[in-house]
Enzyme design. Structure first.
Site, PDB file in Angstrom:
ATOM      1  N   HIS A   1      -5.254   3.509  -3.206  1.00  0.00           N
ATOM      2  CA  HIS A   1      -3.894   3.149  -2.473  1.00  0.00           C
ATOM      3  C   HIS A   1      -3.581   1.718  -2.689  1.00  0.00           C
ATOM      4  O   HIS A   1      -4.231   0.828  -2.823  1.00  0.00           O
ATOM      5  CB  HIS A   1      -4.372   3.158  -0.768  1.00  0.00           C
ATOM      6  CG  HIS A   1      -4.441   4.608  -0.292  1.00  0.00           C
ATOM      7  ND1 HIS A   1      -5.103   4.809   0.444  1.00  0.00           N
ATOM      8  CD2 HIS A   1      -3.642   5.894  -0.622  1.00  0.00           C
ATOM      9  CE1 HIS A   1      -5.107   6.347   0.903  1.00  0.00           C
ATOM     10  NE2 HIS A   1      -4.215   6.686  -0.059  1.00  0.00           N
TER      11      HIS A   1
ATOM     12  N   HIS B   1     -12.260   8.849   3.653  1.00  0.00           N
ATOM     13  CA  HIS B   1     -10.757   7.913   3.683  1.00  0.00           C
ATOM     14  C   HIS B   1      -9.954   9.658   2.979  1.00  0.00           C
ATOM     15  O   HIS B   1     -10.453  10.358   2.633  1.00  0.00           O
ATOM     16  CB  HIS B   1     -10.489   6.977   2.454  1.00  0.00           C
ATOM     17  CG  HIS B   1      -9.398   6.176   2.844  1.00  0.00           C
ATOM     18  ND1 HIS B   1      -8.739   6.155   4.135  1.00  0.00           N
ATOM     19  CD2 HIS B   1      -8.599   5.527   2.066  1.00  0.00           C
ATOM     20  CE1 HIS B   1      -7.835   5.361   3.920  1.00  0.00           C
ATOM     21  NE2 HIS B   1      -7.478   4.936   2.700  1.00  0.00           N
TER      22      HIS B   1
ATOM     23  N   ASP C   1      -2.088  -0.859  -1.435  1.00  0.00           N
ATOM     24  CA  ASP C   1      -2.366  -2.077  -0.758  1.00  0.00           C
ATOM     25  C   ASP C   1      -3.769  -2.585  -1.093  1.00  0.00           C
ATOM     26  O   ASP C   1      -4.125  -3.988  -0.782  1.00  0.00           O
ATOM     27  CB  ASP C   1      -2.289  -2.006   0.782  1.00  0.00           C
ATOM     28  CG  ASP C   1      -3.022  -0.637   1.269  1.00  0.00           C
ATOM     29  OD1 ASP C   1      -3.125   0.220   0.723  1.00  0.00           O
ATOM     30  OD2 ASP C   1      -3.439  -0.807   2.422  1.00  0.00           O
ATOM     31  N   HIS C   2      -4.659  -1.935  -1.973  1.00  0.00           N
ATOM     32  CA  HIS C   2      -5.934  -2.527  -2.216  1.00  0.00           C
ATOM     33  C   HIS C   2      -6.009  -2.782  -3.882  1.00  0.00           C
ATOM     34  O   HIS C   2      -6.891  -3.333  -4.289  1.00  0.00           O
ATOM     35  CB  HIS C   2      -6.923  -1.418  -1.969  1.00  0.00           C
ATOM     36  CG  HIS C   2      -7.223  -1.176  -0.583  1.00  0.00           C
ATOM     37  ND1 HIS C   2      -8.283  -1.730   0.058  1.00  0.00           N
ATOM     38  CD2 HIS C   2      -6.391  -0.592   0.379  1.00  0.00           C
ATOM     39  CE1 HIS C   2      -8.304  -1.542   1.447  1.00  0.00           C
ATOM     40  NE2 HIS C   2      -7.147  -0.709   1.563  1.00  0.00           N
TER      41      HIS C   2
ATOM     42  N   HIS D   1     -10.418   1.941  -3.702  1.00  0.00           N
ATOM     43  CA  HIS D   1      -9.759   3.131  -3.969  1.00  0.00           C
ATOM     44  C   HIS D   1      -8.270   2.641  -4.421  1.00  0.00           C
ATOM     45  O   HIS D   1      -7.871   1.688  -4.141  1.00  0.00           O
ATOM     46  CB  HIS D   1      -9.645   3.855  -2.624  1.00  0.00           C
ATOM     47  CG  HIS D   1      -9.072   3.317  -1.292  1.00  0.00           C
ATOM     48  ND1 HIS D   1      -9.406   1.963  -0.819  1.00  0.00           N
ATOM     49  CD2 HIS D   1      -7.749   3.616  -0.767  1.00  0.00           C
ATOM     50  CE1 HIS D   1      -8.432   2.013   0.125  1.00  0.00           C
ATOM     51  NE2 HIS D   1      -7.593   2.940   0.414  1.00  0.00           N
TER      52      HIS D   1
HETATM   53 ZN   LIG Z   1      -6.292   3.295   1.742  1.00  0.00          ZN
END
Ligand SMILES: [Zn+2]
Length: 169
Positions: A67, A145, A69-70, A65
């Site tokens: 976000h 999420h 941090d990914h 996804h």
């Molecule tokens: Zn996330």
């Protein structure tokens, strides 16, 4: 070194903000010597180097996804692969807007990748087969999420066993 069938190296398990000793999310799955990268948080290329995992072994990157941090390490990795003279095709699987994010960054820096990059948009629909090759079958899992998010289920492909003619009666 003989590889086991499935090897999973956790490169990072951090959450949204940096924390000492943890790194943003990324996992490297090794299946019969082929490397599959799952998520690519900031600094993933450094983590791959530390793990002694050559970038060129990575044929597929799966992003769960959008976000940061990914996936904020993805452009750095794509760019390093280019600078290192990669010629092997790279497949990136992720939510649809990721294609535009990659393209706008390449366009802004007037980078023309030396290798083919194929983008495969994912939808969070459980059971959809995202990729299938002689080693693995990857299906998607819809995860709950705040934004669209997919998990990835890796299953070993049943490769045809070689036929040994001398053993035939
Ligand atoms: Zn996330």
């Amino acid at each position: 070194m003989a590889h086991r069938q499935f090897d999973l190296i956790t490169l990072g398990t951090g959450a949204a903000l940096p924390a000492r000793g943890r790194f943003p999310t990324a996992q490297l799955l090794i299946v019969h010597g082929e490397h599959y990268l799952i998520d690519c948080g900031e600094g993933t290329q450094e983590r791959l180097r530390t793990a002694g995992a050559p970038f060129n072994r990575i044929g597929h990157i799966f992003i769960s996804h959008l976000h940061g941090d990914h996936y904020l390490g993805l452009m750095g990795l794509i760019s390093s692969m280019h600078l290192m003279g990669r010629t092997r095709e790279l497949h990136v699987h992720g939510p649809k807007p990721l294609k535009e994010i990659i393209e706008v960054q390449l366009r802004a820096s007037q980078t023309y990748l030396r290798y083919p990059l194929t983008f495969h948009p994912t939808e969070p629909v459980s059971g959809t087969v995202a990729w299938h090759d002689s080693r693995v079958r990857v299906s998607l899992l819809a995860l709950r999420h705040r934004i669209p998010c997919t998990g990835f289920l890796f299953e070993e492909s049943m490769a045809p066993r070689p036929l040994i003619k001398a053993k035939l009666l």
